[in-house]
Design an enzyme around this catalytic site. Structure first.
Site, PDB file in Angstrom:
ATOM      1  N   THR A  45       0.708  -1.424  -0.085  1.00  0.00           N
ATOM      2  CA  THR A  45       0.109  -0.007   0.023  1.00  0.00           C
ATOM      3  C   THR A  45       0.927   1.215   0.138  1.00  0.00           C
ATOM      4  O   THR A  45       0.301   2.235  -0.089  1.00  0.00           O
ATOM      5  CB  THR A  45      -0.988   0.088   1.149  1.00  0.00           C
ATOM      6  OG1 THR A  45      -0.149  -0.173   2.355  1.00  0.00           O
ATOM      7  CG2 THR A  45      -1.813  -1.189   1.347  1.00  0.00           C
ATOM      8  N   ARG A 208     -10.153   1.028   7.745  1.00  0.00           N
ATOM      9  CA  ARG A 208      -9.311   1.998   7.159  1.00  0.00           C
ATOM     10  C   ARG A 208      -9.556   3.362   8.072  1.00  0.00           C
ATOM     11  O   ARG A 208     -10.579   3.572   8.664  1.00  0.00           O
ATOM     12  CB  ARG A 208     -10.058   2.560   5.732  1.00  0.00           C
ATOM     13  CG  ARG A 208      -9.754   1.446   4.619  1.00  0.00           C
ATOM     14  CD  ARG A 208      -8.270   1.609   4.244  1.00  0.00           C
ATOM     15  NE  ARG A 208      -7.801   0.700   2.955  1.00  0.00           N
ATOM     16  CZ  ARG A 208      -7.391  -0.560   3.166  1.00  0.00           C
ATOM     17  NH1 ARG A 208      -7.486  -1.045   4.429  1.00  0.00           N
ATOM     18  NH2 ARG A 208      -6.945  -1.377   2.017  1.00  0.00           N
ATOM     19  N   ASP A 232      -6.785   0.278  14.979  1.00  0.00           N
ATOM     20  CA  ASP A 232      -5.809  -0.306  14.240  1.00  0.00           C
ATOM     21  C   ASP A 232      -5.600   0.502  12.942  1.00  0.00           C
ATOM     22  O   ASP A 232      -4.156   0.587  12.642  1.00  0.00           O
ATOM     23  CB  ASP A 232      -5.715  -1.812  13.697  1.00  0.00           C
ATOM     24  CG  ASP A 232      -4.821  -2.250  12.986  1.00  0.00           C
ATOM     25  OD1 ASP A 232      -3.713  -2.261  13.606  1.00  0.00           O
ATOM     26  OD2 ASP A 232      -4.744  -2.855  11.965  1.00  0.00           O
ATOM     27  N   GLU A 237      -1.913   8.169   8.315  1.00  0.00           N
ATOM     28  CA  GLU A 237      -0.766   7.442   8.699  1.00  0.00           C
ATOM     29  C   GLU A 237       0.482   7.495   7.934  1.00  0.00           C
ATOM     30  O   GLU A 237       0.181   8.101   6.792  1.00  0.00           O
ATOM     31  CB  GLU A 237      -1.335   5.872   8.553  1.00  0.00           C
ATOM     32  CG  GLU A 237      -2.309   5.372   9.345  1.00  0.00           C
ATOM     33  CD  GLU A 237      -2.621   3.784   8.882  1.00  0.00           C
ATOM     34  OE1 GLU A 237      -1.886   3.266   8.163  1.00  0.00           O
ATOM     35  OE2 GLU A 237      -3.711   3.344   9.586  1.00  0.00           O
ATOM     36  N   HIS A 254      -1.676  -0.422  12.367  1.00  0.00           N
ATOM     37  CA  HIS A 254      -2.239  -0.929  11.158  1.00  0.00           C
ATOM     38  C   HIS A 254      -1.646  -2.335  10.893  1.00  0.00           C
ATOM     39  O   HIS A 254      -1.233  -2.631   9.707  1.00  0.00           O
ATOM     40  CB  HIS A 254      -1.918   0.060   9.976  1.00  0.00           C
ATOM     41  CG  HIS A 254      -2.849  -0.347   8.782  1.00  0.00           C
ATOM     42  ND1 HIS A 254      -3.468   0.652   7.862  1.00  0.00           N
ATOM     43  CD2 HIS A 254      -3.797  -1.321   8.350  1.00  0.00           C
ATOM     44  CE1 HIS A 254      -3.967   0.331   6.991  1.00  0.00           C
ATOM     45  NE2 HIS A 254      -4.235  -1.026   7.235  1.00  0.00           N
ATOM     46  N   GLY A 257      -3.939  -7.365   9.933  1.00  0.00           N
ATOM     47  CA  GLY A 257      -3.844  -8.225   9.021  1.00  0.00           C
ATOM     48  C   GLY A 257      -2.507  -8.748   8.607  1.00  0.00           C
ATOM     49  O   GLY A 257      -2.208  -9.463   7.673  1.00  0.00           O
TER      50      GLY A 257
END
Length: 373
Positions: A45, A208, A232, A237, A254, A257
């Protein structure tokens, strides 16, 4: 063929070398000059794949080893004839594990009985549907809101957002980020949304960051309208809001996952997609040598413990979530480093649980969560 690979993507080295020139580099260092002669970009990302990066390049495919693809200008790629692919569902069980760890930690610290509580799950796609399954497994009353699915599948099994606001003790968000339209999720948790919730609601965001309107959440934590928040994903960010960080019950960088299983799945899906496009013959390629935790056997003495206590012990043995939270609370400026250097976390099916003096109910719940018994 030339392939540019984000060097933080795990387990990928060696997969494409027999077929291509492969260059590994930090995602943020990927520039127009770097991709000019590349055929493929494999990314995460942090690489913004837009016209500025891609125009004039040879790139014909972008594979992101992540669920999200906000960082890809899909409209430009479609116009330019650049195929793109993401990895839907790759880390969905990892996020479900995060939710289980967060809920059981919340229950311990706040002396809650989860089976007496109602949780509202907003968004029931790859991630949310697994959260629904696991929350039902531990006996919670689950309300599900997913307007796109509801329009396709009918009303059965779905409720309105208003019903969740009015009835849920805990709300967890698992939607994509959409900036407009009837399913807009940008700042969906704003002052108006919060005002419509039960007093003292618990709220979770590992979808998100921009789903939360940060100041409204902070204000509600100060007033007590929101009892506790578990966050999270953050706006802006890695330059996250210090006050929200300080006021959250669990704060993580974050990484919901970020299980090794989820990362391996994302890598595998990217390689398989590239193989299909370029006919490489490795359509079933899978990551190898995924690290194991030090101990994959969890032994629990159930004497004198409730079902919830035994389940919590099993869940938190796989993921003591407060370690991640304390690390971020103590070092906000190392947000990105904490993501990049994230320790080994494996999902429930990697573990075998041996429980003495427990009930059939406990065994059933642990099996439904995915543990080996």
């Amino acid at each position: 063929m030339k392939v540019i690979v984000d060097d933080k993507i795990p387990y990928i080295k060696g997969a494409l070398e027999p077929f291509a020139e492969v260059i590994y580099m930090p995602g943020k260092s990927t520039t127009p000059e770097v991709v000019k002669d590349a055929d493929v970009i494999i990314t995460r990302t942090r690489t913004i794949c837009n016209k500025k990066l891609l125009e004039g390049s040879k790139v014909s495919m972008i594979a992101t080893a992540t669920i999200g693809f906000d960082h890809i200008d899909t409209e430009y790629c479609d116009e330019a004839g650049i195929e793109w692919t993401n990895a839907p569902g790759c880390n969905s069980w990892s996020v479900a594990q995060y939710i289980m760890a967060a809920l059981h930690t919340l229950a311990i610290e706040k002396k809650l009985t989860l089976s007496n509580m109602t949780i509202g799950v907003v968004g029931a796609g790859n991630v949310g549907s697994k959260v629904v399954k696991q929350c039902k497994a531990i006996g919670m009353n689950v309300l599900v809101n997913d307007p796109p699915r509801q329009r396709t599948e009918g009303d059965t099994g779905f409720v309105s957002l208003k019903e969740i606001q009015q009835n849920a003790d805990i709300i967890t968000i698992h939607t994509p980020l959409t900036m407009d339209g009837e399913d807009k999720t940008f700042h969906v948790v704003d002052q108006l949304f919060i005002d419509g919730c039960k007093d003292g609601v618990f709220i979770i965001n590992c979808a998100r960051g921009e789903i939360f309107e940060t100041q409204s959440v902070v204000d509600a934590l100060i007033s007590g309208k929101i009892n506790e928040a578990i966050v999270d994903c953050w706006e802006n960010e890695p330059d996250i809001d210090q006050e929200l960080l300080d006021r959250t019950f669990i704060s993580t960088p974050h990484i919901a996952g970020y299980s090794r299983d989820g990362k391996a799945n994302g890598t595998s899906m990217s390689i398989q997609a590239i193989s299909r496009k370029f006919n490489l013959g490795i359509d079933n390629w899978q990551c190898q040598n995924v690290e194991l935790p030090e101990n994959t056997v969890i032994e629990i003495e159930g004497e004198g413990k409730t079902t919830q206590q035994i389940v919590a012990e099993a869940v938190l043995s796989t993921y003591p979530i407060l370690k991640d939270s304390n690390r971020l609370k103590n070092s906000i400026l190392t947000f990105e480093k904490q993501r990049g250097d994230y320790p080994v976390r494996r999902e429930f099916p990697v573990y075998t649980v041996k429980v003495k003096n427990s009930s059939d109910e406990v065994i059933k719940i642990l099996a439904e969560l995915g543990f080996n018994l």
